[in-house]
Design a protein around this motif. Structure first.
Motif, PDB file in Angstrom:
ATOM      1  N   UNK A  58      34.319  38.179  88.613  1.00 39.85           N
ATOM      2  CA  UNK A  58      35.687  38.787  88.561  1.00 39.85           C
ATOM      3  C   UNK A  58      36.666  37.970  87.813  1.00 39.85           C
ATOM      4  N   UNK A  59      36.766  36.773  88.110  1.00 36.67           N
ATOM      5  CA  UNK A  59      37.897  36.191  87.548  1.00 36.67           C
ATOM      6  C   UNK A  59      37.845  36.084  85.883  1.00 36.67           C
ATOM      7  N   UNK A  60      36.385  35.817  85.427  1.00 35.79           N
ATOM      8  CA  UNK A  60      35.957  35.828  83.959  1.00 35.79           C
ATOM      9  C   UNK A  60      36.392  37.096  83.506  1.00 35.79           C
ATOM     10  N   UNK A  61      35.919  38.206  84.289  1.00 36.86           N
ATOM     11  CA  UNK A  61      36.192  39.582  83.926  1.00 36.86           C
ATOM     12  C   UNK A  61      37.818  39.739  83.635  1.00 36.86           C
ATOM     13  N   UNK A  62      38.660  39.302  84.416  1.00 32.65           N
ATOM     14  CA  UNK A  62      39.941  39.701  84.514  1.00 32.65           C
ATOM     15  C   UNK A  62      40.538  38.738  83.208  1.00 32.65           C
ATOM     16  N   UNK A  63      40.032  37.630  83.125  1.00 28.15           N
ATOM     17  CA  UNK A  63      40.663  36.970  82.136  1.00 28.15           C
ATOM     18  C   UNK A  63      40.188  37.210  80.633  1.00 28.15           C
ATOM     19  N   UNK A  64      39.159  37.698  80.516  1.00 29.73           N
ATOM     20  CA  UNK A  64      38.670  38.226  78.938  1.00 29.73           C
ATOM     21  C   UNK A  64      38.999  39.662  78.734  1.00 29.73           C
ATOM     22  N   UNK A  65      38.700  40.623  79.794  1.00 31.02           N
ATOM     23  CA  UNK A  65      38.797  41.999  79.374  1.00 31.02           C
ATOM     24  C   UNK A  65      40.274  42.386  79.149  1.00 31.02           C
ATOM     25  N   UNK A  66      40.364  43.501  78.129  1.00 35.19           N
ATOM     26  CA  UNK A  66      41.515  44.190  77.894  1.00 35.19           C
ATOM     27  C   UNK A  66      41.535  45.366  78.669  1.00 35.19           C
ATOM     28  N   UNK A  67      40.160  45.904  78.958  1.00 33.69           N
ATOM     29  CA  UNK A  67      40.087  47.151  79.754  1.00 33.69           C
ATOM     30  C   UNK A  67      38.960  46.909  80.688  1.00 33.69           C
ATOM     31  N   UNK A  68      39.287  47.142  82.154  1.00 34.54           N
ATOM     32  CA  UNK A  68      38.429  46.985  83.301  1.00 34.54           C
ATOM     33  C   UNK A  68      37.603  48.321  83.439  1.00 34.54           C
ATOM     34  N   UNK A  69      36.454  48.292  83.784  1.00 35.40           N
ATOM     35  CA  UNK A  69      35.534  49.424  84.390  1.00 35.40           C
ATOM     36  C   UNK A  69      35.163  48.894  85.815  1.00 35.40           C
ATOM     37  N   UNK A  70      35.740  49.336  86.863  1.00 33.48           N
ATOM     38  CA  UNK A  70      35.043  48.991  88.081  1.00 33.48           C
ATOM     39  C   UNK A  70      34.215  49.978  88.671  1.00 33.48           C
ATOM     40  N   UNK A  71      33.028  49.561  89.173  1.00 38.90           N
ATOM     41  CA  UNK A  71      31.955  50.835  89.636  1.00 38.90           C
ATOM     42  C   UNK A  71      31.562  49.976  91.002  1.00 38.90           C
ATOM     43  N   UNK A  72      31.282  51.204  91.845  1.00 37.33           N
ATOM     44  CA  UNK A  72      30.557  50.840  93.155  1.00 37.33           C
ATOM     45  C   UNK A  72      29.840  52.301  93.372  1.00 37.33           C
ATOM     46  N   UNK A  73      28.542  52.087  93.762  1.00 41.94           N
ATOM     47  CA  UNK A  73      27.252  53.091  94.181  1.00 41.94           C
ATOM     48  C   UNK A  73      27.491  54.182  93.258  1.00 41.94           C
ATOM     49  N   UNK A  74      27.505  53.884  91.912  1.00 39.92           N
ATOM     50  CA  UNK A  74      27.350  54.701  90.678  1.00 39.92           C
ATOM     51  C   UNK A  74      28.749  55.572  90.668  1.00 39.92           C
ATOM     52  N   UNK A  75      29.815  55.216  91.035  1.00 36.05           N
ATOM     53  CA  UNK A  75      30.894  56.105  90.797  1.00 36.05           C
ATOM     54  C   UNK A  75      32.084  55.030  90.162  1.00 36.05           C
ATOM     55  N   UNK A  76      32.655  55.563  89.222  1.00 34.85           N
ATOM     56  CA  UNK A  76      33.704  54.814  88.592  1.00 34.85           C
ATOM     57  C   UNK A  76      34.877  54.878  89.355  1.00 34.85           C
ATOM     58  N   UNK A  77      35.181  53.576  90.286  1.00 32.32           N
ATOM     59  CA  UNK A  77      36.255  53.714  91.073  1.00 32.32           C
ATOM     60  C   UNK A  77      37.653  53.364  90.417  1.00 32.32           C
ATOM     61  N   UNK A  78      37.721  52.426  89.489  1.00 27.53           N
ATOM     62  CA  UNK A  78      39.034  52.321  88.912  1.00 27.53           C
ATOM     63  C   UNK A  78      38.766  51.707  87.422  1.00 27.53           C
ATOM     64  N   UNK A  79      39.798  52.257  86.434  1.00 25.93           N
ATOM     65  CA  UNK A  79      39.762  51.464  85.307  1.00 25.93           C
ATOM     66  C   UNK A  79      41.181  51.306  84.638  1.00 25.93           C
ATOM     67  N   UNK A  80      41.337  50.196  83.665  1.00 25.72           N
ATOM     68  CA  UNK A  80      42.464  50.078  83.133  1.00 25.72           C
ATOM     69  C   UNK A  80      42.493  48.481  82.871  1.00 25.72           C
ATOM     70  N   UNK A  81      43.794  48.305  82.518  1.00 23.53           N
ATOM     71  CA  UNK A  81      44.070  46.845  82.345  1.00 23.53           C
ATOM     72  C   UNK A  81      43.909  45.789  83.834  1.00 23.53           C
ATOM     73  N   UNK A  82      43.271  44.676  83.323  1.00 25.57           N
ATOM     74  CA  UNK A  82      43.070  43.899  84.703  1.00 25.57           C
ATOM     75  C   UNK A  82      44.168  43.725  85.678  1.00 25.57           C
ATOM     76  N   UNK A  83      45.282  43.207  85.088  1.00 25.43           N
ATOM     77  CA  UNK A  83      46.543  43.173  85.874  1.00 25.43           C
ATOM     78  C   UNK A  83      46.800  44.503  86.701  1.00 25.43           C
ATOM     79  N   UNK A  84      46.722  45.465  86.139  1.00 26.79           N
ATOM     80  CA  UNK A  84      47.099  46.869  86.896  1.00 26.79           C
ATOM     81  C   UNK A  84      45.963  47.316  87.844  1.00 26.79           C
ATOM     82  N   UNK A  85      44.670  46.992  87.340  1.00 23.38           N
ATOM     83  CA  UNK A  85      43.633  47.418  88.458  1.00 23.38           C
ATOM     84  C   UNK A  85      43.283  46.387  89.451  1.00 23.38           C
ATOM     85  N   UNK A  86      43.343  45.291  89.128  1.00 28.87           N
ATOM     86  CA  UNK A  86      42.861  44.292  90.168  1.00 28.87           C
ATOM     87  C   UNK A  86      43.715  44.093  91.282  1.00 28.87           C
TER      88      UNK A  86
END
Lengths: 267, 351
Positions: A199-227
Motif C-alpha cells: 500500500x505504501x508503494x502504491x500511495x507513493x507512486x500512483x497518481x490514481x488509485x483503484x481500490x477493490x474488494x470482493x470484485x467491487x470497486x470500493x474507491x478510486x482517486x488520488x492516493x491522498x484523497x482516497x487512503x
C-alpha cells in the motif's frame, strides 16, 4: 472519455464469478495502481483490460472500440502487458528477448528494420540493460531479469502499459528500482497501470488509485484523497494509522500495534 | 498513437556482437546447405554399385542409356529426392512440435501423428491389400490428419482450452492406441505383415518417382507454412499471455502449426515409413548450437535433418553391399552417438 475503459464488466473464470457490474476508467497519462486484498479480483481486472480474459458481460473499450473486436496486433501496438508469469526461452540473450517485443510492428515477410533497431536500443537504454545485451537472461538476477522484461514491453512502444505485480519476488531495493523506472516511464507521457501489493508503494507512486474488494470497486482517486484509516479497515480488515511519508509526503499506512505487549520470557 | 520517446539518447547501432552472431548464423546456414548438396551428390553416386561423380554428371547432361545412367536416373535420383523431402519434413516438423508443445522431447510421434499415418498405411496395405503407393499415400495422410485433429480436440476439451501439456498427453495416448490397432492388424494377418515389414522399418528405397512427385507439393506447402510460423512461435515461446499481449493470434498459430506438422509428417510417413529419430534429434541438436530463435532454428533443422537422413541412407547402402540396411535403422545407429555426445556436452536445452 479515457482511452481505456471497462463498462459493466462481469469477470469470471469458467463458472466462478470474480466481479460483476464493474465500471472502470483508466485516466489518460495516469500512473494507475490497483490495490486490494488477495483474491479481490485486481489481477483479473488487469487481465480483462489487457484482453487476456474475455468478460462474460460488458466490454473493455480501447480508444472507443471494443478491445476484442480489434485485430490483436493492432491492440498490441497501443497497449502492452507485462504478465505475472512469463517464460524465458532457454539460452536466449537479453538483446534477443527485448527484440521479441517488436512482434506487433513486424509483418510476415518484412525484415528487421531501422525502427525496430532504434526501439530495442532505446528500450534497453531506458531500463539500463544495454550493458547486459549479450548476456543469457537465465543467468541474471531477479531485478535485472525484471528490467529486461520491462525493456521487452517497452520495445513494443505502446502508449499504455499494464503491469501485473511487477515487483513480486523482488527484494526491496529492486522493487524500488522497478517502481522508479515505472515512474520515469509515466513522466515521459505513458499511461501506466499496475497491480501492486504494498500500500505504501502504491500511495507513493500512483497518481490514481483503484481500490477493490470482493470484485467491487470500493474507491478510486488520488492516493491522498482516497487512503483513510476507515478505507483500509473496510478493505483489508486492518486497523491502522496514516501519516505523511517523510520522504514523499504521500500517505503512509502504519498498522496498529498488537494490543497486548508480548510477555517477556523469564530466563 | 505512438508512444512518447524514451528519455536518454540510446545508441541506435546494433551491438557488434549481435551483428556478428547473425553473420555467423547466416554463414553456418550456407555451409549446411553446401553440406546438403554434397551429401545429395554422394547419395546419387554411392551404393551397391558406386559410380564416379563425373558419370553422375553425364547422366544428366548426356544420358547414354548405359546401366550406370539408368540406375542413377531411375533409382538413385528419386531416392535422393525422397530423402531430401522426408528429411526436411521430419526435421522441420520436429522443430515445430518442440516449439508448439514447449517440450524439448517432442517429436512428430508425440501428437500421435506418425502413428496415425502408420495406421492409415497399415489399413491400406495390410487390410485392404492396396499395393500402389500412390493410393495408400492418401490413407497415410488421412491417418495423420485424423490423429492431429483428435489430439487437438482431446487436448482442448477442457474449458480453459488447449495447453501444451494437455496436447502432449492426448497425443501420447492416441499414439499408443493407433500403434496397438496397427499391431493387431499385422498380428492377425501374416501376409499383411510381410507386405508391411519393409515399410514399417522406414526405407527410402520403396518409392517410384510418380509417388514422389505426388508427395512433393504437400512437403513444399508444409515447409513454406512451417518456416513462416517462426515469428509468432518466437513470441509465443515467452508464454501464452506474453504471446497474446504481443498480438499473437494464439489459436490460429497453434492450428496452423498443427496443419504444417500434419502435412509434413503425413507426406514423410507415407513416403518412407515411420522414421522416429530424425524429428527428435536434429532440432534438439540444432537448438543446442544456434539457440532458441525459431527464425534460425527452423531452417537449420530443415537443412540438417536431410543431411542426417541421406547420410544414414548412404552408410546403410555401403556397409551391407550388395544388400542394404534400411534407413530407419541406420538413422538411429548413426544419429544416437552424436545425440548422446551432444547431450553429455551440454545440458539438454529446455524450452
Amino acid at each position: 472519455m479515457a482511452r481505456l475503459t471497462g463498462s459493466d464488466l462481469t469477470l469470471a473464470y469458467e463458472q466462478r464469478v470474480v466481479a460483476s457490474s464493474l465500471n472502470v476508467e483508466i485516466p489518460d497519462e495516469s500512473f494507475t495502481v490497483i490495490i486490494g486484498p488477495n483474491a479481490c479480483g485486481k489481477s483479473t481486472l488487469l487481465r480483462a483490460l489487457a484482453r487476456m480474459l474475455r468478460p462474460k458481460t460488458g466490454a473493455v473499450h480501447l480508444d472507443g472500440s471494443v478491445i476484442t473486436s480489434l485485430p490483436s496486433k493492432e491492440v498490441a501496438r497501443r497497449l502492452g502487458l507485462l504478465p505475472q508469469t512469463s517464460i524465458v526461452p532457454d539460452g536466449i540473450t537479453v538483446a534477443d528477448l527485448v527484440a521479441r517485443g517488436r512482434y506487433p510492428h513486424q509483418r510476415l515477410m518484412r525484415q528487421w528494420s531501422k525502427a525496430d533497431e532504434v526501439a530495442v536500443a532505446s528500450a534497453m537504454a531506458a531500463t539500463d540493460v544495454t550493458s547486459l545485451s549479450e548476456r543469457i537472461v537465465d543467468e541474471l538476477s531477479g531485478g535485472q531479469r525484471q528490467r529486461v522484461w520491462l525493456a521487452m514491453a517497452l520495445a513494443q512502444e505502446t502508449p499504455i502499459l499494464l503491469l501485473d505485480e511487477p515487483t513480486t519476488y523482488l527484494d526491496i531495493s529492486h522493487q524500488i528500482e522497478v517502481l522508479d523506472l515505472c515512474a520515469d516511464l509515466h513522466e515521459q507521457g505513458r499511461t501506466m497501470v499496475a497491480v501492486l501489493h504494498d500500500l505504501n508503494q502504491a500511495c507513493r507512486y500512483a497518481t490514481h488509485l483503484i481500490v477493490m474488494r470482493d470484485g467491487v470497486l470500493v474507491a478510486e482517486g488520488e492516493p491522498a484523497a482516497v487512503m483513510t484509516p476507515d478505507l483500509v479497515e473496510q478493505v483489508f480488515d486492518l486497523r491502522c494509522e496514516i501519516i505523511a511519508d517523510p520522504q514523499s509526503g504521500t500517505p503512509l499506512i502504519v498498522p496498529e500495534a498488537r494490543r497486548r505487549a508480548r510477555t517477556p520470557v523469564a530466563h | 498513437m505512438t508512444a512518447p520517446p524514451l528519455a536518454g539518447t540510446a545508441k541506435t547501432e546494433p551491438s557488434a556482437a549481435t551483428r556478428g552472431r547473425s553473420a555467423v548464423l547466416a554463414a553456418g546456414l550456407l555451409a549446411a546447405l553446401g553440406l546438403l548438396v554434397l551429401v545429395a551428390l554422394l547419395s546419387v553416386a554411392l551404393g551397391a554399385r558406386s559410380v564416379p561423380l563425373s558419370t553422375v554428371l553425364t547422366a544428366f547432361t548426356a544420358p547414354d542409356g548405359s546401366s550406370d545412367h539408368t540406375v542413377i536416373r531411375e533409382l538413385r535420383v528419386p531416392r535422393t529426392i525422397l530423402g531430401l523431402g522426408v528429411g526436411a519434413a521430419l526435421g522441420l516438423a520436429g522443430a515445430l512440435m518442440q516449439s508448439l508443445t514447449r517440450n524439448p522431447l517432442a517429436d512428430p510421434g508425440l501428437l500421435g501423428i506418425n502413428q496415425g499415418a502408420a495406421l492409415g498405411a497399415t489399413i491400406a496395405i495390410g487390410l485392404l491389400g492396396l499395393t500402389n503407393p500412390a493410393v495408400y499415400v492418401w490413407f497415410a495422410f488421412a491417418g495423420a490428419a485424423l490423429a492431429s485433429a483428435l489430439a487437438y480436440a482431446l487436448g482442448s476439451a477442457a474449458r480453459s482450452g488447449a495447453s501444451p501439456v494437455r496436447l502432449a498427453l492426448a497425443g501420447v495416448a492416441l499414439g499408443m492406441v493407433f500403434t496397438a490397432v496397427s499391431s493387431a492388424i499385422l498380428r492377425m494377418d501374416s501376409q499383411a505383415f510381410d507386405r508391411m515389414r519393409f515399410w514399417l522399418t522406414g526405407s527410402l528405397a520403396a518409392q517410384t518417382s510418380d509417388v514422389i512427385i505426388r508427395l512433393v507439393p504437400f512437403m513444399a506447402v508444409g515447409i513454406a507454412l512451417g518456416l513462416l510460423l517462426a515469428k509468432p512461435l518466437n513470441a509465443l515461446a515467452l508464454g501464452e499471455e506474453a504471446g497474446r499481449a504481443l498480438g499473437v493470434a494464439v489459436g490460429r498459430t497453434r492450428v496452423l502449426t498443427a496443419v504444417a506438422v500434419t502435412l509434413l509428417c503425413g507426406a514423410a510417413t507415407a513416403g518412407a515409413g515411420p522414421l522416429w529419430f530424425v524429428g527428435l534429434a536434429v532440432p534438439h541438436a540444432v537448438r543446442a548450437v544456434v539457440g532458441p530463435d525459431q527464425r534460425w532454428l527452423l531452417p537449420y533443422a530443415a537443412v540438417l535433418a536431410p543431411v542426417l537422413l541421406l547420410g544414414a541412407d548412404i552408410v546403410g547402402r555401403v556397409i551391407a553391399t550388395p544388400g542394404e540396411v534400411q534407413v530407419g535403422i541406420m538413422c538411429a545407429v548413426v544419429g544416437a552417438p552424436v545425440f548422446i555426445l551432444l547431450a553429455r556436452r551440454r545440458r539438454l536445452a529446455a524450452l
